[in-house]
Enzyme design. Structure first.
Site, PDB file in Angstrom:
ATOM      1  N   GLY A 105       0.835  -1.211   0.000  1.00  0.00           N
ATOM      2  CA  GLY A 105       0.000   0.000   0.000  1.00  0.00           C
ATOM      3  C   GLY A 105       0.863   1.252   0.000  1.00  0.00           C
ATOM      4  N   PHE A 106       0.185   2.364   0.054  1.00  0.00           N
ATOM      5  CA  PHE A 106       0.871   3.650   0.000  1.00  0.00           C
ATOM      6  C   PHE A 106       1.834   3.831   1.181  1.00  0.00           C
ATOM      7  CE2 PHE A 106      -0.085   7.968   1.886  1.00  0.00           C
ATOM      8  CZ  PHE A 106       0.993   8.612   1.290  1.00  0.00           C
ATOM      9  N   ILE A 107       1.344   3.733   2.389  1.00  0.00           N
ATOM     10  CA  ILE A 107       2.226   3.931   3.553  1.00  0.00           C
ATOM     11  C   ILE A 107       3.181   2.740   3.697  1.00  0.00           C
ATOM     12  CG2 ILE A 107       2.337   4.265   6.073  1.00  0.00           C
ATOM     13  CD1 ILE A 107      -0.449   5.581   5.896  1.00  0.00           C
ATOM     14  N   ASP A 136       0.455  -8.931   1.446  1.00  0.00           N
ATOM     15  CA  ASP A 136      -0.524  -7.971   0.921  1.00  0.00           C
ATOM     16  C   ASP A 136      -1.423  -8.706  -0.065  1.00  0.00           C
ATOM     17  OD1 ASP A 136      -0.339  -4.527   0.592  1.00  0.00           O
ATOM     18  OD2 ASP A 136      -1.721  -5.689  -0.652  1.00  0.00           O
ATOM     19  N   GLY A 194      -3.485  -2.044  -2.627  1.00  0.00           N
ATOM     20  CA  GLY A 194      -2.050  -1.822  -2.860  1.00  0.00           C
ATOM     21  C   GLY A 194      -1.686  -2.320  -4.245  1.00  0.00           C
ATOM     22  N   LEU A 232      -0.449  -3.063   8.901  1.00  0.00           N
ATOM     23  CA  LEU A 232      -1.103  -1.942   8.214  1.00  0.00           C
ATOM     24  C   LEU A 232      -2.277  -2.405   7.350  1.00  0.00           C
ATOM     25  CD1 LEU A 232       2.090  -0.118   6.793  1.00  0.00           C
ATOM     26  CD2 LEU A 232       0.897   0.419   8.901  1.00  0.00           C
ATOM     27  N   THR A 253     -12.272  -7.479   7.274  1.00  0.00           N
ATOM     28  CA  THR A 253     -10.816  -7.332   7.129  1.00  0.00           C
ATOM     29  C   THR A 253     -10.230  -6.697   8.375  1.00  0.00           C
ATOM     30  OG1 THR A 253     -11.132  -6.959   4.779  1.00  0.00           O
ATOM     31  CG2 THR A 253      -8.985  -6.365   5.658  1.00  0.00           C
ATOM     32  N   TYR A 258     -16.033   1.827   9.945  1.00  0.00           N
ATOM     33  CA  TYR A 258     -14.572   1.861   9.864  1.00  0.00           C
ATOM     34  C   TYR A 258     -13.994   2.250  11.231  1.00  0.00           C
ATOM     35  CZ  TYR A 258      -9.911   3.303   8.329  1.00  0.00           C
ATOM     36  OH  TYR A 258      -8.556   3.454   8.196  1.00  0.00           O
ATOM     37  N   LYS A 261     -11.939  -0.253  13.797  1.00  0.00           N
ATOM     38  CA  LYS A 261     -10.590   0.084  14.255  1.00  0.00           C
ATOM     39  C   LYS A 261     -10.552   0.245  15.774  1.00  0.00           C
ATOM     40  CE  LYS A 261      -7.807   0.190  10.742  1.00  0.00           C
ATOM     41  NZ  LYS A 261      -6.543  -0.558  10.772  1.00  0.00           N
TER      42      LYS A 261
END
Ligand code: UDP
Length: 321
Positions: free
Chosen positions: A16-18, A37, A42, A82, A101, A155, A159
């Protein structure tokens, strides 16, 4: 008996991005890195800089696969988790996937890690503060979420469950966990596809299309450059004092979305108009936005000695490069 640990880090969501920036950073410091992943949001191209490194390995698969996850966790000294459903638009369109997920994936990671006491960093989100008006948000402040009929809050809720579960593993079983609440993170390689505002504004500005500001544009966010977020994650993971703590990772520089649109237009020298779009038009669902979002970073600063400081203009220019 688990086999020898062959990697310094397991990064879930590493494509992914981060995650991909984190992999590059860890490899540059001489670490070995294993990535898991499922390539849902991603992409392999994010890892172009890593793939030839002999200390790097990529596994395509999901954190929902319990036995795969267990096998990989046991090969690594530390886990940075992540992998999650990301992006407000994505989350609203796929509510079941988001909850499963985020909740089941984190449960699998914690369960696997507790088997041999592997330290875990869990990436949480500033979204958990929800509609709280106690700006700046402190980690021990109340969280204020909206109705369950509005998918957006699933979301934050999923979390928050991850956080509860991770802290329970720490309290109950002594598993070394660290929770980072990431605020809006931006930088090169972030896609606007899942709704994220800054890459979207930049794409719109560069292509001369209208820059779409949702609502009245007075809502604020605090944007951090991904390199600073990566530094913060690694500094926390390396600090035993951070174990068992929830830590904000974000910038204190708040900007309204309307001002962000102006800045992007100005810096890109764009001909695009700035177009205001109602939330009803922007999101199909019954939608609720948060008016302000900014972190208290004193805990991050006391644990790592710094916090993300890049200003938004420098960030926009960095992305354009
Ligand atoms: N937003 C916007 N135009 C867009 C995408 C997003 O005005 O094309 C707004 C969105 O409504 C929110 C803010 O930008 O107020 C940040 O949205 P994003 O989805 O990037 O992240 P959030 O902070 O809401 O998770």
């Amino acid at each position: 008996m688990p086999g020898p640990r062959r990697y310094d880090y397991l990064i879930t969501g590493g494509a992914g991005f981060i995650g991909s920036h984190l992999c590059e950073f860890l490899l540059s410091k001489g670490n070995s890195v294993l990535v898991l992943d499922d390539l849902s949001t991603g992409s392999l191209s994010n890892l172009d800089e890593c793939s030839d490194n002999p200390s790097f390995r990529f596994v395509v698969g999901s954190v929902l696969d319990e036995s795969l996850t267990r096998g990989l966790v046991h090969q690594c000294n530390k886990v940075i988790h992540l992998a999650a459903a990301v992006g407000v638009e994505n989350i609203i369109q796929r509510p079941v996937e988001t909850i499963e997920t985020n909740v089941k994936g984190t449960e699998n990671i914690l369960l696997a890690a507790s088997g041999d006491n592997t330290p875990v960093f869990i990436a949480s989100t500033s979204e958990v503060y929800g509609k709280s008006e106690n700006i700046p948000f402190r980690e021990d402040g109340d969280i204020v979420l909206g109705a369950t009929s509005r998918s957006r809050w699933s979301y934050a809720c999923s979390k928050a469950i991850d956080e509860f579960l991770a802290l329970a593993y720490w309290k109950d079983k002594g598993l070394p966990v660290i929770i980072g609440r990431l605020f809006n993170t931006v930088g090169p390689r972030q896609s606007g596809r899942y709704g994220m505002v800054l890459p979207r504004f930049i794409e719109q500005a560069l292509s001369g299309k209208p820059i779409t500001v949702f609502g009245d544009g007075e809502q604020t966010r605090s944007f951090s450059l991904v390199y600073e977020v990566v530094d913060a994650i690694v500094a926390l993971v390396e600090n035993p004092e951070a174990i068992g703590k929830v830590v904000n990772i974000g910038s204190t520089q708040e900007i309204s979305i309307g001002d962000l649109a102006e800045k992007v237009k100005e810096i890109t020298d764009s001909i695009s108009e700035i177009r205001f779009i109602s939330y009803e038009e922007a999101y199909p669902d019954d939608f609720e936005d948060m008016r302000r979002r900014a972190p208290d970073v004193s805990l991050l600063q006391s644990l790592t000695g710094s916090f993300p400081e890049a200003d938004i203009e420098a960030i926009i220019r960095d992305i354009l490069k």
